[in-house]
Design a protein around this motif. Structure first.
Motif, short mmCIF file in Angstrom:
data_model
loop_
_atom_site.label_atom_id
_atom_site.label_comp_id
_atom_site.label_asym_id
_atom_site.label_seq_id
_atom_site.Cartn_x
_atom_site.Cartn_y
_atom_site.Cartn_z
N HIS A 603 0.83 -1.21 0.00
CA HIS A 603 0.00 0.00 0.00
C HIS A 603 0.87 1.26 0.00
N HIS A 604 2.00 1.20 0.71
CA HIS A 604 2.91 2.35 0.71
C HIS A 604 3.42 2.61 -0.71
N LEU A 605 3.82 1.57 -1.41
CA LEU A 605 4.29 1.73 -2.78
C LEU A 605 3.17 2.23 -3.69
N ILE A 606 1.96 1.74 -3.48
CA ILE A 606 0.82 2.20 -4.27
C ILE A 606 0.58 3.69 -4.04
N GLY A 607 0.62 4.11 -2.77
CA GLY A 607 0.38 5.52 -2.47
C GLY A 607 1.42 6.43 -3.11
N VAL A 608 2.68 6.04 -3.02
CA VAL A 608 3.75 6.85 -3.63
C VAL A 608 3.62 6.84 -5.15
N SER A 609 3.35 5.68 -5.73
CA SER A 609 3.23 5.60 -7.19
C SER A 609 2.04 6.39 -7.70
N ALA A 610 0.94 6.37 -6.96
CA ALA A 610 -0.24 7.13 -7.37
C ALA A 610 0.06 8.62 -7.41
N SER A 611 0.83 9.09 -6.44
CA SER A 611 1.13 10.52 -6.37
C SER A 611 2.08 10.96 -7.48
N MET A 612 2.77 10.02 -8.12
CA MET A 612 3.78 10.39 -9.12
C MET A 612 3.43 9.97 -10.54
N SER A 613 2.46 9.09 -10.69
CA SER A 613 2.19 8.55 -12.02
C SER A 613 0.96 9.15 -12.70
N GLY A 614 0.14 9.87 -11.94
CA GLY A 614 -1.09 10.38 -12.51
C GLY A 614 -2.24 9.41 -12.40
N LEU A 615 -2.00 8.21 -11.87
CA LEU A 615 -3.05 7.23 -11.64
C LEU A 615 -3.64 7.43 -10.25
N ASP A 616 -4.94 7.16 -10.09
CA ASP A 616 -5.51 7.27 -8.75
C ASP A 616 -5.32 5.96 -8.00
N LEU A 617 -5.57 6.00 -6.70
CA LEU A 617 -5.33 4.82 -5.86
C LEU A 617 -6.14 3.62 -6.33
N GLY A 618 -7.36 3.85 -6.80
CA GLY A 618 -8.19 2.75 -7.26
C GLY A 618 -7.73 2.12 -8.55
N SER A 619 -6.73 2.73 -9.19
CA SER A 619 -6.21 2.20 -10.46
C SER A 619 -5.09 1.18 -10.24
N VAL A 626 3.36 -14.48 0.42
CA VAL A 626 3.90 -14.39 1.78
C VAL A 626 5.09 -15.31 2.01
N PRO A 627 5.04 -16.62 1.64
CA PRO A 627 6.21 -17.47 1.91
C PRO A 627 7.49 -17.00 1.24
N ASP A 628 7.36 -16.28 0.12
CA ASP A 628 8.54 -15.79 -0.59
C ASP A 628 8.85 -14.34 -0.23
N LEU A 629 8.15 -13.81 0.77
CA LEU A 629 8.40 -12.45 1.28
C LEU A 629 8.33 -11.44 0.14
N ALA A 630 7.35 -11.62 -0.75
CA ALA A 630 7.27 -10.80 -1.95
C ALA A 630 5.85 -10.31 -2.18
N PHE A 631 5.74 -9.26 -2.97
CA PHE A 631 4.41 -8.78 -3.39
C PHE A 631 4.51 -8.18 -4.78
N LEU A 632 3.35 -8.06 -5.39
CA LEU A 632 3.25 -7.51 -6.74
C LEU A 632 2.23 -6.38 -6.69
N VAL A 633 2.63 -5.20 -7.16
CA VAL A 633 1.74 -4.04 -7.28
C VAL A 633 1.62 -3.73 -8.76
N TYR A 634 0.42 -3.61 -9.27
CA TYR A 634 0.25 -3.45 -10.71
C TYR A 634 -0.86 -2.45 -11.01
N ARG A 635 -0.83 -1.94 -12.22
CA ARG A 635 -1.88 -1.05 -12.69
C ARG A 635 -3.10 -1.87 -13.08
N ARG A 636 -4.25 -1.44 -12.59
CA ARG A 636 -5.52 -2.03 -13.01
C ARG A 636 -6.15 -1.11 -14.04
N GLY A 637 -6.77 -1.67 -15.03
CA GLY A 637 -7.47 -0.82 -15.98
C GLY A 637 -7.66 -1.50 -17.32
#
Length: 746
Positions: A603-619, A626-637
């Motif tokens: 969510h932190h990465l989403i918030g920062v990316s939204a403020s810099m990319s022109g996309l809104d949070l819902g985008s 979890v077992p691989d200590l990883a996450f994926l943040v992507y553009r929806r649309g």
């Protein structure tokens, strides 16, 4: 109406705001309508395994919904399944969603009909309604004949009423002076349509300013006032007999007036999943593949092979062309034993040698000996009991999806335009490097990106240019988006909200329930945390990790712990995470803490990316591994992806600070909250900081807390409640005072 008219909107709108059974008005705000399922939509091209996975997710969704809605807390009677979920998914009172009853469609159009068919005179307020859609024109022409001033003096100016009556059973009706009641003598539902004083069937609708509770009907003849009151037919039929025995509440049956523009009139329900080309790993999740799944998990997370004698190891390495490695291993092992027996060699030197031996073991287990591991009892139990895990929280499914993502997206490959499928942000490619930089400036940029990555405790971060997602909707509810609802007149009673499928559409010679699918291919960021930093963070906060043999990755311990957690009703991961909505009830365990850490950082990465990319949070969307200590943040649309994230990364690059995205995340100000003290008291998550729109979040904004990143509080569910040490604090300390890798871990 057999073939209602259809309209087109964007696919995203047709799958949500204009999905079947929603209410809407056309441009200009006039002419309210109800959307209907349309048979003209194309079938979505989904691979059989994707269709099966969607079907399984829908089955689980209905099962979890029924289980939660049927608890009937503080009700006087058991909740029948038919009041919790659609009858069409019930078979012998059990939830069964059949894949053959579903059709996967691309939402290109939707049918619609006028609704509600209730009108009021703009001059005098006379109420008129039409019962049948096919008679609207005929009956509307006779409205003026009911005018109190006579047909000749009627203004003949009628307005569609913008309020409807709705109920948590999913039913919705036009507002009407007629109302239903339970006839205890004849044990049936009856209607009262006329005035109780004069038998008139004409009423004015009075709409004084203020809340809808002030609206009422007034008899045209005798001016007797009648409140807006209606009872849900389906619920009244089911609970009517219980009213006679004082085992049901009237509040359970009463419908509520609500504007058809209000969100309470309609909530679409759906889910999403990653779409891959390969199903080699996904097939391991089948019931017949338990042994292979155990072997995969054991191999992936470094469990040592069992019953492999030295001779067997030597033979396997020799066959793999790595016999020299075994010879070196044997000599080093003998040397370590001799040095330990001598008692004069410094401990640090012996530990460094043992670490080298451990790294060789881990390498062989992941390569030459792969597939020969035998799962520990904890892993075996998790693999066998995972059928009862909620899919989106199932760590074994996450492990399988992560391996597939690794093979398809993270290990090379090119798109049709020649660009790499994924790129490490510390390496970059020509498309991600800002224009006009010298080679020296590019090297400095990479160094600064790497430094900030380390300060965030990130081991690997990559831009992926082809994240494929299938989002879909399949059902709806009214009055509430969750399985239960409370009303003041019902006291503490939780009433069941009924989850209903979209109505069937004609597909060939069959009728099936539509599942509206949005297939997307967009950019995203893959982030994997540093395991040693995570371990240190857990230890510093008093969170014990399930014991494991040396060389086993943290993910293996997390999987074993998750299986144990699922047996605890106070901390299990249920579909709606009710266990984590309560304050100070869940002990400090590794899996919930790691999940919250990954989720909050996403969510932190989403918030920062939204403020810099022109996309809104819902985008944005997210996916956790979890077992691989990883996450994926992507553009929806569903609109064309113009490289929002790659352009943002390129444009925000600078040799002075590497990249502004990571520089902003490192800056403590990026997690400041306008509701600081209140937010901390509530667990460190609110709309001012890390919350995003619920339809974009995996958990509807549960299992989030700024405290896991920066301290200053604890998650609201944490039973200890003592202030945490933030992950960023631990990562910064490790980055500025690195520990030698060869002596860091035993």
């Amino acid at each position: 109406m057999t073939n209602p008219p259809t309209m087109q909107r964007s696919r995203g709108q047709l799958a949500t705001s204009y999905a079947p059974h929603s209410l809407f008005t056309f441009e200009g705000g006039s002419g309210a309508c109800m959307a209907l399922s349309a048979s003209g939509n194309r079938t979505a091209e989904l691979r059989p395994i994707t269709q099966r996975m969607i079907g399984e997710q829908i089955q689980e969704y209905f099962e979890a919904w029924a289980d939660r809605a049927m608890r009937g807390q503080n009700l006087r009677h058991p909740v029948p399944p038919s009041l919790a979920v659609d009858n069409r998914v019930l078979s012998d009172q059990a939830v069964r969603v059949r894949l053959g009853d579903l059709v996967f469609q691309i939402p290109d159009l939707v049918g619609y009909v006028p609704f509600p068919l209730a009108f009021t005179c703009t001059r005098c307020g006379l109420h008129r309604e039409v019962r049948r859609l096919d008679r609207v024109a005929e009956e509307a022409a006779r409205f003026r004949q009911a005018c109190p001033t006579g047909a000749g003096g009627c203004a003949d100016d009628w307005q569609q009423i913008d309020v409807v009556l709705t109920h948590w059973s999913g039913e919705i009706e036009a507002i009407s002076p007629s109302y239903r009641y339970w006839d205890s003598v004849n044990r049936e539902v009856r209607d009262i349509a006329r005035c109780g004083s004069c038998e008139s069937d004409r009423f004015y609708l009075r709409r004084p300013p203020g809340p809808l509770a002030g609206w009422h009907f007034e008899c045209v003849a005798c001016h007797t006032v009648r409140p807006i009151l209606q009872r849900d037919l389906r619920t009244l039929e089911g609970l009517g007999p219980l009213l006679d025995q004082n085992q049901a509440l009237i509040a359970e049956i009463n419908m509520e007036p609500v504007s058809y523009r209000a969100s309470a009139a309609y909530y679409p329900h759906g889910d999403r999943l990653l779409v891959f080309d390969q199903d080699m790993y996904a097939s391991l999740l089948g019931a017949a593949q338990i042994n292979q799944l155990e072997s995969f998990i054991a191999t992936t997370y470094g469990y040592p092979p069992t019953h492999l004698a030295d001779a067997e190891k030597a033979a396997l390495l020799q066959a793999a062309g790595r016999g020299a490695e075994w010879d070196n291993y044997v000599h080093m092992r003998a040397l370590v034993e001799m040095l330990e027996a001598g008692g004069t060699t410094p401990r640090e030197m012996i530990d460094a040698s043992r670490s080298a031996l451990t790294r060789l073991d881990e390498d062989w287990n992941a390569s030459v000996f792969a597939g020969r591991q035998q799962a520990t009892p904890g892993i075996a139990t998790a693999c066998r009991e995972r059928q009862r895990f909620v899919r989106r929280f199932d760590p074994i499914r996450m492990a399988v999806e992560h391996e597939t993502l690794l093979q398809e997206k993270l290990r090379g490959g090119q798109l049709n335009d020649g660009k790499e499928v994924s790129v490490d942000v510390t390496i970059l490619d020509p498309f991600l490097i800002p224009d006009g930089l010298s080679e020296r400036e590019v090297d400095r940029l990479r160094t600064e990106v790497r430094r900030r990555r380390d300060l965030l405790g990130i081991s690997e971060m990559r831009l992926i240019r082809d994240v494929r997602i299938c989002e879909y909707t399949f059902a709806y509810t009214r009055t509430s988006s969750s399985p239960t609802v409370k009303r003041d007149k019902a006291g503490d009673a939780e009433m069941p909200v009924r989850l209903r499928l979209f109505d069937r559409v004609e597909v060939g010679e069959a009728a099936r329930h539509p599942v509206l699918c949005l297939l997307q291919s967009n950019e995203g960021f893959y982030v994997r945390l540093d395991e040693d930093t995570v371990r240190e963070w857990l230890a510093e906060n008093g969170v014990a990790v399930a014991p494991a043999v040396p060389g086993v990755r943290l993910g293996g311990s997390l999987i074993e712990e998750f299986s144990a957690i699922e047996n605890d009703p106070n901390s299990r991961f249920s579909r709606f995470l009710d266990e984590y909505r309560r304050e100070r009830t869940v002990p400090r365990q590794a899996y919930p803490f790691v999940y919250t850490l990954l989720h909050t950082m996403a969510h932190h990465l989403i918030g920062v990316s939204a403020s810099m990319s022109g996309l809104d949070l819902g985008s944005f969307g997210e996916h956790l591994f979890v077992p691989d200590l990883a996450f994926l943040v992507y553009r929806r649309g569903m609109t064309m992806d113009l490289g929002n994230l790659s352009s943002m990364w390129r444009d925000r690059g600078d040799p002075v600070f590497g990249n502004e995205v990571l520089d902003r995340m490192v800056n403590p100000a990026s997690l400041r909250c306008g509701s600081e003290s209140v937010c901390n008291h509530r667990g460190g998550a609110c709309p001012d900081c890390v919350l995003i729109p619920e339809n974009a979040c995996l958990t509807r904004n549960e299992l989030l807390s700024r405290s896991v990143l920066i301290g200053r509080g604890a998650p609201r569910w944490d039973v200890v409640g003592a202030e945490l040490s933030g992950y960023y604090t631990v990562a910064e300390r490790r980055a500025e005072h690195p520990v030698r890798a060869d002596v860091e871990r035993p």
